[in-house]
Scaffold this motif. Sequence first.
Motif, PDB file in Angstrom:
ATOM      1  N   PHE A 281      47.967 -12.997  29.945  1.00 30.91           N
ATOM      2  CA  PHE A 281      47.634 -13.149  31.626  1.00 30.91           C
ATOM      3  C   PHE A 281      47.198 -14.438  31.732  1.00 30.91           C
ATOM      4  CE2 PHE A 281      47.260  -8.583  30.068  1.00 30.91           C
ATOM      5  CZ  PHE A 281      47.740  -8.001  31.259  1.00 30.91           C
ATOM      6  N   ASN A 282      47.500 -15.223  32.623  1.00 32.98           N
ATOM      7  CA  ASN A 282      47.127 -16.660  32.925  1.00 32.98           C
ATOM      8  C   ASN A 282      46.104 -16.561  34.056  1.00 32.98           C
ATOM      9  OD1 ASN A 282      48.599 -17.155  35.176  1.00 32.98           O
ATOM     10  ND2 ASN A 282      50.024 -18.163  34.157  1.00 32.98           N
ATOM     11  N   THR A 283      45.398 -17.734  34.460  1.00 37.22           N
ATOM     12  CA  THR A 283      44.299 -17.726  35.357  1.00 37.22           C
ATOM     13  C   THR A 283      45.105 -17.740  36.712  1.00 37.22           C
ATOM     14  OG1 THR A 283      44.318 -20.018  35.056  1.00 37.22           O
ATOM     15  CG2 THR A 283      42.592 -18.593  33.842  1.00 37.22           C
ATOM     16  N   GLU A 284      46.424 -17.879  36.757  1.00 40.24           N
ATOM     17  CA  GLU A 284      47.091 -18.327  38.093  1.00 40.24           C
ATOM     18  C   GLU A 284      47.665 -16.793  38.603  1.00 40.24           C
ATOM     19  OE1 GLU A 284      48.012 -20.647  35.556  1.00 40.24           O
ATOM     20  OE2 GLU A 284      46.400 -21.788  36.602  1.00 40.24           O
TER      21      GLU A 284
ATOM     22  N   LEU B  80      38.228 -13.012  28.812  1.00 37.55           N
ATOM     23  CA  LEU B  80      38.860 -12.364  27.536  1.00 37.55           C
ATOM     24  C   LEU B  80      40.305 -11.976  27.916  1.00 37.55           C
ATOM     25  CD1 LEU B  80      35.747  -9.882  27.071  1.00 37.55           C
ATOM     26  CD2 LEU B  80      36.725 -11.625  25.631  1.00 37.55           C
ATOM     27  N   LEU B  81      40.518 -11.514  29.268  1.00 36.70           N
ATOM     28  CA  LEU B  81      41.910 -11.146  29.621  1.00 36.70           C
ATOM     29  C   LEU B  81      42.915 -12.313  29.546  1.00 36.70           C
ATOM     30  CD1 LEU B  81      43.725  -8.907  30.919  1.00 36.70           C
ATOM     31  CD2 LEU B  81      43.229 -10.127  33.226  1.00 36.70           C
ATOM     32  N   THR B  82      42.418 -13.591  30.102  1.00 34.88           N
ATOM     33  CA  THR B  82      43.308 -14.776  29.909  1.00 34.88           C
ATOM     34  C   THR B  82      43.260 -15.519  28.644  1.00 34.88           C
ATOM     35  OG1 THR B  82      41.540 -16.010  31.030  1.00 34.88           O
ATOM     36  CG2 THR B  82      43.145 -14.937  32.473  1.00 34.88           C
ATOM     37  N   GLY B  83      42.311 -15.080  27.737  1.00 39.47           N
ATOM     38  CA  GLY B  83      42.410 -16.148  26.772  1.00 39.47           C
ATOM     39  C   GLY B  83      42.752 -15.510  25.443  1.00 39.47           C
ATOM     40  N   THR B  84      43.834 -14.323  25.509  1.00 43.55           N
ATOM     41  CA  THR B  84      44.344 -13.709  24.439  1.00 43.55           C
ATOM     42  C   THR B  84      45.656 -13.304  24.827  1.00 43.55           C
ATOM     43  OG1 THR B  84      41.998 -12.894  24.243  1.00 43.55           O
ATOM     44  CG2 THR B  84      43.911 -11.679  22.861  1.00 43.55           C
ATOM     45  N   VAL B  85      46.625 -13.438  23.591  1.00 44.16           N
ATOM     46  CA  VAL B  85      47.815 -12.656  23.801  1.00 44.16           C
ATOM     47  C   VAL B  85      47.648 -11.677  23.079  1.00 44.16           C
ATOM     48  CG1 VAL B  85      50.118 -12.926  22.664  1.00 44.16           C
ATOM     49  CG2 VAL B  85      49.079 -15.011  23.265  1.00 44.16           C
ATOM     50  N   TRP B  86      48.084 -10.300  23.908  1.00 47.23           N
ATOM     51  CA  TRP B  86      47.622  -8.805  23.479  1.00 47.23           C
ATOM     52  C   TRP B  86      48.952  -8.230  23.057  1.00 47.23           C
ATOM     53  CZ3 TRP B  86      42.754  -7.568  23.836  1.00 47.23           C
ATOM     54  CH2 TRP B  86      42.140  -8.216  24.605  1.00 47.23           C
ATOM     55  N   GLU B  87      48.747  -7.604  22.059  1.00 46.08           N
ATOM     56  CA  GLU B  87      49.930  -6.925  21.249  1.00 46.08           C
ATOM     57  C   GLU B  87      49.804  -5.305  21.515  1.00 46.08           C
ATOM     58  OE1 GLU B  87      52.492  -8.077  17.646  1.00 46.08           O
ATOM     59  OE2 GLU B  87      50.656  -7.026  17.043  1.00 46.08           O
ATOM     60  N   LEU B  88      50.987  -4.579  21.904  1.00 42.12           N
ATOM     61  CA  LEU B  88      50.651  -3.254  22.100  1.00 42.12           C
ATOM     62  C   LEU B  88      50.369  -2.599  20.777  1.00 42.12           C
ATOM     63  CD1 LEU B  88      51.332  -1.227  24.366  1.00 42.12           C
ATOM     64  CD2 LEU B  88      53.453  -0.674  23.502  1.00 42.12           C
ATOM     65  N   SER B  89      49.497  -1.559  20.889  1.00 43.87           N
ATOM     66  CA  SER B  89      48.839  -0.723  19.853  1.00 43.87           C
ATOM     67  C   SER B  89      49.396   0.829  20.143  1.00 43.87           C
ATOM     68  CB  SER B  89      47.538  -0.936  19.864  1.00 43.87           C
ATOM     69  OG  SER B  89      46.749   0.028  18.918  1.00 43.87           O
ATOM     70  N   SER B  90      49.126   1.062  21.315  1.00 40.72           N
ATOM     71  CA  SER B  90      49.677   2.548  21.629  1.00 40.72           C
ATOM     72  C   SER B  90      50.232   2.753  23.151  1.00 40.72           C
ATOM     73  CB  SER B  90      48.362   3.482  21.152  1.00 40.72           C
ATOM     74  OG  SER B  90      47.415   3.264  22.298  1.00 40.72           O
ATOM     75  N   ILE B  91      50.945   3.677  23.273  1.00 40.76           N
ATOM     76  CA  ILE B  91      51.436   3.852  24.384  1.00 40.76           C
ATOM     77  C   ILE B  91      51.437   5.204  24.884  1.00 40.76           C
ATOM     78  CG2 ILE B  91      53.979   4.056  23.437  1.00 40.76           C
ATOM     79  CD1 ILE B  91      54.808   2.580  26.128  1.00 40.76           C
ATOM     80  N   ASN B  92      50.890   5.763  25.644  1.00 39.82           N
ATOM     81  CA  ASN B  92      50.493   7.042  26.036  1.00 39.82           C
ATOM     82  C   ASN B  92      50.104   7.835  25.091  1.00 39.82           C
ATOM     83  OD1 ASN B  92      51.386   7.070  28.702  1.00 39.82           O
ATOM     84  ND2 ASN B  92      53.537   7.302  28.170  1.00 39.82           N
ATOM     85  N   GLY B  93      49.060   7.367  24.243  1.00 43.55           N
ATOM     86  CA  GLY B  93      47.927   7.928  23.146  1.00 43.55           C
ATOM     87  C   GLY B  93      48.840   7.971  21.985  1.00 43.55           C
ATOM     88  N   GLN B  94      50.156   7.597  21.806  1.00 47.67           N
ATOM     89  CA  GLN B  94      50.754   7.416  20.579  1.00 47.67           C
ATOM     90  C   GLN B  94      51.042   6.074  20.154  1.00 47.67           C
ATOM     91  OE1 GLN B  94      52.243  10.291  19.185  1.00 47.67           O
ATOM     92  NE2 GLN B  94      51.178  11.375  20.896  1.00 47.67           N
ATOM     93  N   LYS B  95      50.714   5.959  18.838  1.00 50.51           N
ATOM     94  CA  LYS B  95      50.391   4.640  18.022  1.00 50.51           C
ATOM     95  C   LYS B  95      51.741   3.982  17.893  1.00 50.51           C
ATOM     96  CE  LYS B  95      47.728   2.226  14.700  1.00 50.51           C
ATOM     97  NZ  LYS B  95      47.219   1.495  15.312  1.00 50.51           N
ATOM     98  N   VAL B  96      51.817   2.968  18.298  1.00 53.91           N
ATOM     99  CA  VAL B  96      53.346   2.146  17.878  1.00 53.91           C
ATOM    100  C   VAL B  96      53.181   1.390  16.777  1.00 53.91           C
ATOM    101  CG1 VAL B  96      53.995   2.119  20.519  1.00 53.91           C
ATOM    102  CG2 VAL B  96      52.548   0.191  19.625  1.00 53.91           C
ATOM    103  N   ASP B  97      54.337   1.574  16.031  1.00 52.49           N
ATOM    104  CA  ASP B  97      54.516   0.817  14.458  1.00 52.49           C
ATOM    105  C   ASP B  97      55.351  -0.249  14.735  1.00 52.49           C
ATOM    106  OD1 ASP B  97      54.375   0.504  11.947  1.00 52.49           O
ATOM    107  OD2 ASP B  97      55.832   1.713  11.640  1.00 52.49           O
ATOM    108  N   ALA B  98      55.177  -1.460  14.318  1.00 60.23           N
ATOM    109  CA  ALA B  98      55.993  -2.627  14.403  1.00 60.23           C
ATOM    110  C   ALA B  98      57.029  -2.391  13.452  1.00 60.23           C
ATOM    111  CB  ALA B  98      55.166  -3.870  13.959  1.00 60.23           C
ATOM    112  N   GLY B  99      57.137  -1.547  12.437  1.00 64.84           N
ATOM    113  CA  GLY B  99      58.376  -1.459  11.577  1.00 64.84           C
ATOM    114  C   GLY B  99      59.277  -0.384  12.243  1.00 64.84           C
TER     115      GLY B  99
END
Length: 140
Positions: free
Chosen positions: A60-63, A30-49
């Motif tokens: 994350f890659n397998t190496e 799961l960790l290596t098979g996904t590009v992860w996008e930040l959703s919140s930082i220190n409990g505060q939701k982040v907004d792409a806008g």
Amino acid sequence: MKRFVLFFSITAAIALTGCRSAKATQPMDLLTGTVWELSSINGQKVDAGSNRNGLPTASFNTELKISGNGGCNTYSGSYNLNENEGINISQVMSTKMFCEGSIENEYFKELGKVNMAKIDKDKLTLMEGVDERLVFVPKK
């Protein structure tokens, strides 16, 4: 006939259980098979806008390498995992382009603090002890 039905039911149950365990996804997959996008930082939701250059990402890659975009600059580093949901991220280097209105500095600061990870297919949570620092979702 009853014996046949009972035998067939038990055989089918064993076969299905075996299939389920073979298909079970490991946390590393799961960790290596996904590009992860930040959703919140220190409990505060982040907004792409509100972040002109997009949200920070992590791959994350397998190496045992991590890479992504901090919201302005690209970065890479190393990570390691241990058996108790522990994760250490180190040797993070990034390009040094200036971007106004970016949350990148805070992102990198928190990335350097994490020592625990919780992961499932829809959410990656990086923590410092029990405190959530960075929460990611799969990038769409």
